[in-house]
Design a protein around this motif. Structure first.
Motif, PDB file in Angstrom:
ATOM      1  N   GLY A  51      26.292  -8.189 -39.636  1.00  0.00           N
ATOM      2  CA  GLY A  51      26.453  -6.833 -39.151  1.00  0.00           C
ATOM      3  C   GLY A  51      25.257  -5.931 -39.334  1.00  0.00           C
ATOM      4  N   SER A  52      24.194  -6.418 -39.951  1.00  0.00           N
ATOM      5  CA  SER A  52      22.983  -5.606 -40.053  1.00  0.00           C
ATOM      6  C   SER A  52      22.122  -5.856 -38.817  1.00  0.00           C
ATOM      7  CB  SER A  52      22.192  -5.960 -41.312  1.00  0.00           C
ATOM      8  OG  SER A  52      21.528  -7.204 -41.142  1.00  0.00           O
ATOM      9  N   PRO A  53      21.439  -4.825 -38.313  1.00  0.00           N
ATOM     10  CA  PRO A  53      20.598  -5.039 -37.143  1.00  0.00           C
ATOM     11  C   PRO A  53      19.567  -6.154 -37.353  1.00  0.00           C
ATOM     12  CG  PRO A  53      20.833  -2.699 -37.565  1.00  0.00           C
ATOM     13  CD  PRO A  53      21.457  -3.421 -38.735  1.00  0.00           C
ATOM     14  N   ARG A  54      18.913  -6.143 -38.499  1.00  0.00           N
ATOM     15  CA  ARG A  54      17.894  -7.160 -38.770  1.00  0.00           C
ATOM     16  C   ARG A  54      18.520  -8.563 -38.825  1.00  0.00           C
ATOM     17  NH1 ARG A  54      13.588  -7.350 -43.811  1.00  0.00           N
ATOM     18  NH2 ARG A  54      12.726  -9.362 -43.268  1.00  0.00           N
ATOM     19  N   GLY A  55      19.631  -8.717 -39.557  1.00  0.00           N
ATOM     20  CA  GLY A  55      20.281 -10.011 -39.660  1.00  0.00           C
ATOM     21  C   GLY A  55      20.795 -10.505 -38.316  1.00  0.00           C
ATOM     22  N   ALA A  56      21.313  -9.591 -37.501  1.00  0.00           N
ATOM     23  CA  ALA A  56      21.830  -9.968 -36.189  1.00  0.00           C
ATOM     24  C   ALA A  56      20.711 -10.495 -35.299  1.00  0.00           C
ATOM     25  CB  ALA A  56      22.515  -8.768 -35.538  1.00  0.00           C
ATOM     26  N   VAL A  57      19.609  -9.773 -35.252  1.00  0.00           N
ATOM     27  CA  VAL A  57      18.484 -10.182 -34.399  1.00  0.00           C
ATOM     28  C   VAL A  57      17.827 -11.452 -34.926  1.00  0.00           C
ATOM     29  CG1 VAL A  57      16.187  -9.489 -33.574  1.00  0.00           C
ATOM     30  CG2 VAL A  57      18.103  -7.873 -33.449  1.00  0.00           C
ATOM     31  N   GLU A  58      17.654 -11.553 -36.242  1.00  0.00           N
ATOM     32  CA  GLU A  58      17.086 -12.783 -36.814  1.00  0.00           C
ATOM     33  C   GLU A  58      17.946 -13.997 -36.465  1.00  0.00           C
ATOM     34  OE1 GLU A  58      14.822 -11.255 -40.890  1.00  0.00           O
ATOM     35  OE2 GLU A  58      16.877 -11.998 -41.034  1.00  0.00           O
ATOM     36  N   SER A  59      19.232 -13.826 -36.478  1.00  0.00           N
ATOM     37  CA  SER A  59      20.138 -14.930 -36.174  1.00  0.00           C
ATOM     38  C   SER A  59      20.003 -15.368 -34.717  1.00  0.00           C
ATOM     39  CB  SER A  59      21.579 -14.531 -36.462  1.00  0.00           C
ATOM     40  OG  SER A  59      21.768 -14.328 -37.845  1.00  0.00           O
ATOM     41  N   ILE A  60      19.971 -14.406 -33.802  1.00  0.00           N
ATOM     42  CA  ILE A  60      19.809 -14.749 -32.381  1.00  0.00           C
ATOM     43  C   ILE A  60      18.439 -15.377 -32.142  1.00  0.00           C
ATOM     44  CG2 ILE A  60      19.486 -13.723 -30.085  1.00  0.00           C
ATOM     45  CD1 ILE A  60      22.437 -14.221 -30.906  1.00  0.00           C
ATOM     46  N   ASP A  61      17.420 -14.830 -32.769  1.00  0.00           N
ATOM     47  CA  ASP A  61      16.081 -15.405 -32.614  1.00  0.00           C
ATOM     48  C   ASP A  61      16.038 -16.853 -33.112  1.00  0.00           C
ATOM     49  OD1 ASP A  61      15.080 -13.124 -31.441  1.00  0.00           O
ATOM     50  OD2 ASP A  61      14.076 -12.390 -33.258  1.00  0.00           O
ATOM     51  N   ALA A  62      16.815 -17.153 -34.150  1.00  0.00           N
ATOM     52  CA  ALA A  62      16.813 -18.503 -34.726  1.00  0.00           C
ATOM     53  C   ALA A  62      17.347 -19.547 -33.757  1.00  0.00           C
ATOM     54  CB  ALA A  62      17.638 -18.525 -36.021  1.00  0.00           C
ATOM     55  N   ILE A  63      18.239 -19.135 -32.852  1.00  0.00           N
ATOM     56  CA  ILE A  63      18.808 -20.103 -31.912  1.00  0.00           C
ATOM     57  C   ILE A  63      18.325 -19.880 -30.479  1.00  0.00           C
ATOM     58  CG2 ILE A  63      20.832 -20.570 -33.346  1.00  0.00           C
ATOM     59  CD1 ILE A  63      22.458 -18.732 -31.463  1.00  0.00           C
ATOM     60  N   ALA A  64      17.398 -18.959 -30.309  1.00  0.00           N
ATOM     61  CA  ALA A  64      16.923 -18.609 -28.968  1.00  0.00           C
ATOM     62  C   ALA A  64      16.388 -19.815 -28.198  1.00  0.00           C
ATOM     63  CB  ALA A  64      15.842 -17.530 -29.052  1.00  0.00           C
ATOM     64  N   GLY A  65      15.758 -20.733 -28.891  1.00  0.00           N
ATOM     65  CA  GLY A  65      15.164 -21.885 -28.228  1.00  0.00           C
ATOM     66  C   GLY A  65      16.162 -22.847 -27.609  1.00  0.00           C
ATOM     67  N   VAL A  66      17.409 -22.802 -28.049  1.00  0.00           N
ATOM     68  CA  VAL A  66      18.421 -23.721 -27.508  1.00  0.00           C
ATOM     69  C   VAL A  66      19.530 -23.004 -26.749  1.00  0.00           C
ATOM     70  CG1 VAL A  66      17.981 -25.484 -29.268  1.00  0.00           C
ATOM     71  CG2 VAL A  66      19.770 -23.770 -29.652  1.00  0.00           C
ATOM     72  N   LEU A  67      19.561 -21.687 -26.791  1.00  0.00           N
ATOM     73  CA  LEU A  67      20.651 -20.937 -26.169  1.00  0.00           C
ATOM     74  C   LEU A  67      20.789 -21.202 -24.676  1.00  0.00           C
ATOM     75  CD1 LEU A  67      20.845 -17.308 -27.606  1.00  0.00           C
ATOM     76  CD2 LEU A  67      22.599 -19.073 -27.599  1.00  0.00           C
ATOM     77  N   GLU A  68      19.702 -21.077 -23.956  1.00  0.00           N
ATOM     78  CA  GLU A  68      19.776 -21.234 -22.507  1.00  0.00           C
ATOM     79  C   GLU A  68      20.288 -22.624 -22.131  1.00  0.00           C
ATOM     80  OE1 GLU A  68      17.060 -20.851 -18.475  1.00  0.00           O
ATOM     81  OE2 GLU A  68      16.300 -20.000 -20.348  1.00  0.00           O
ATOM     82  N   HIS A  69      19.773 -23.646 -22.793  1.00  0.00           N
ATOM     83  CA  HIS A  69      20.203 -25.010 -22.499  1.00  0.00           C
ATOM     84  C   HIS A  69      21.690 -25.185 -22.826  1.00  0.00           C
ATOM     85  CE1 HIS A  69      19.817 -29.231 -21.649  1.00  0.00           C
ATOM     86  NE2 HIS A  69      20.218 -29.557 -22.862  1.00  0.00           N
ATOM     87  N   ALA A  70      22.124 -24.674 -23.971  1.00  0.00           N
ATOM     88  CA  ALA A  70      23.533 -24.780 -24.351  1.00  0.00           C
ATOM     89  C   ALA A  70      24.424 -24.103 -23.312  1.00  0.00           C
ATOM     90  CB  ALA A  70      23.753 -24.159 -25.728  1.00  0.00           C
ATOM     91  N   LEU A  71      24.025 -22.920 -22.872  1.00  0.00           N
ATOM     92  CA  LEU A  71      24.830 -22.188 -21.892  1.00  0.00           C
ATOM     93  C   LEU A  71      24.830 -22.882 -20.537  1.00  0.00           C
ATOM     94  CD1 LEU A  71      23.822 -18.602 -22.962  1.00  0.00           C
ATOM     95  CD2 LEU A  71      26.078 -19.656 -23.222  1.00  0.00           C
ATOM     96  N   GLU A  72      23.708 -23.459 -20.154  1.00  0.00           N
ATOM     97  CA  GLU A  72      23.665 -24.207 -18.895  1.00  0.00           C
ATOM     98  C   GLU A  72      24.610 -25.405 -18.955  1.00  0.00           C
ATOM     99  OE1 GLU A  72      19.477 -25.004 -18.572  1.00  0.00           O
ATOM    100  OE2 GLU A  72      19.114 -23.165 -17.425  1.00  0.00           O
TER     101      GLU A  72
END
Length: 160
Positions: free
Chosen positions: A125-146
């Motif tokens: 729920g912290s802005p920094r923790g939320a963004v860090e978490s999304i950034d951590a999986i950013a490299g696989v997100l698009e492929h997973a969603l596809e």
């Protein structure tokens, strides 16, 4: 363009005593990554409210659903418990990647999983923790969603 729904889980935001800084930070970051923010919701903490919000968010939707908040050790931090009721298949590797991205990640109980054609991830729920978490999986997100949405896709080239 891949669609995203952001759900902020916070008694304080619902009551108007806190600003939704983590939901705003997530929406900004995901937009900058090229995702379309289809919806932003705010719900109170608790299993039932999370279950209702997630069921509503995934119904007829294909894409990413991110919850922010309710992943810690507080007595009302029950987002993972509500999420577990809704998801059909867990994606523990994504949750592990997100936890590994931050020195405070070990305090997050967030999970990730799929339901229908949606990927659901819990972030802090912290802005920094939320963004860090999304950034951590950013490299696989698009492929997973596809993969989930049935798009024609090839496996990304390995960097090894």
């Amino acid at each position: 363009m891949l669609a995203v729904k952001v759900i902020t889980v916070s008694d304080g935001v619902v009551a108007g005593t806190r600003q939704d800084r983590s939901g705003a930070a997530l929406a900004d970051r995901l937009s900058a990554m090229g995702y379309h923010i289809q919806d932003r919701l705010v719900v109170e903490d608790g299993v039932d409210s999370v279950v209702r919000a997630l069921r509503g968010a995934v119904e007829g939707f294909a894409g990413l659903v991110v919850t922010t908040g309710g992943t810690g050790f507080g007595p009302r931090d029950l987002t993972p418990e509500g999420t577990r009721i809704v998801v059909e298949r867990l994606a523990p590797g994504l949750a592990e990647q997100m936890r590994a991205a931050s020195p405070l990640g070990g305090l997050s109980r967030g999970i990730a999983g799929t339901v229908g054609r949606c990927l659901v991830v819990n972030v802090p729920g912290s802005p920094r923790g939320a963004v860090e978490s999304i950034d951590a999986i950013a490299g696989v997100l698009e492929h997973a969603l596809e993969l989930l949405t049935g798009a024609d896709t090839e496996h990304p080239a390995s960097s090894r």
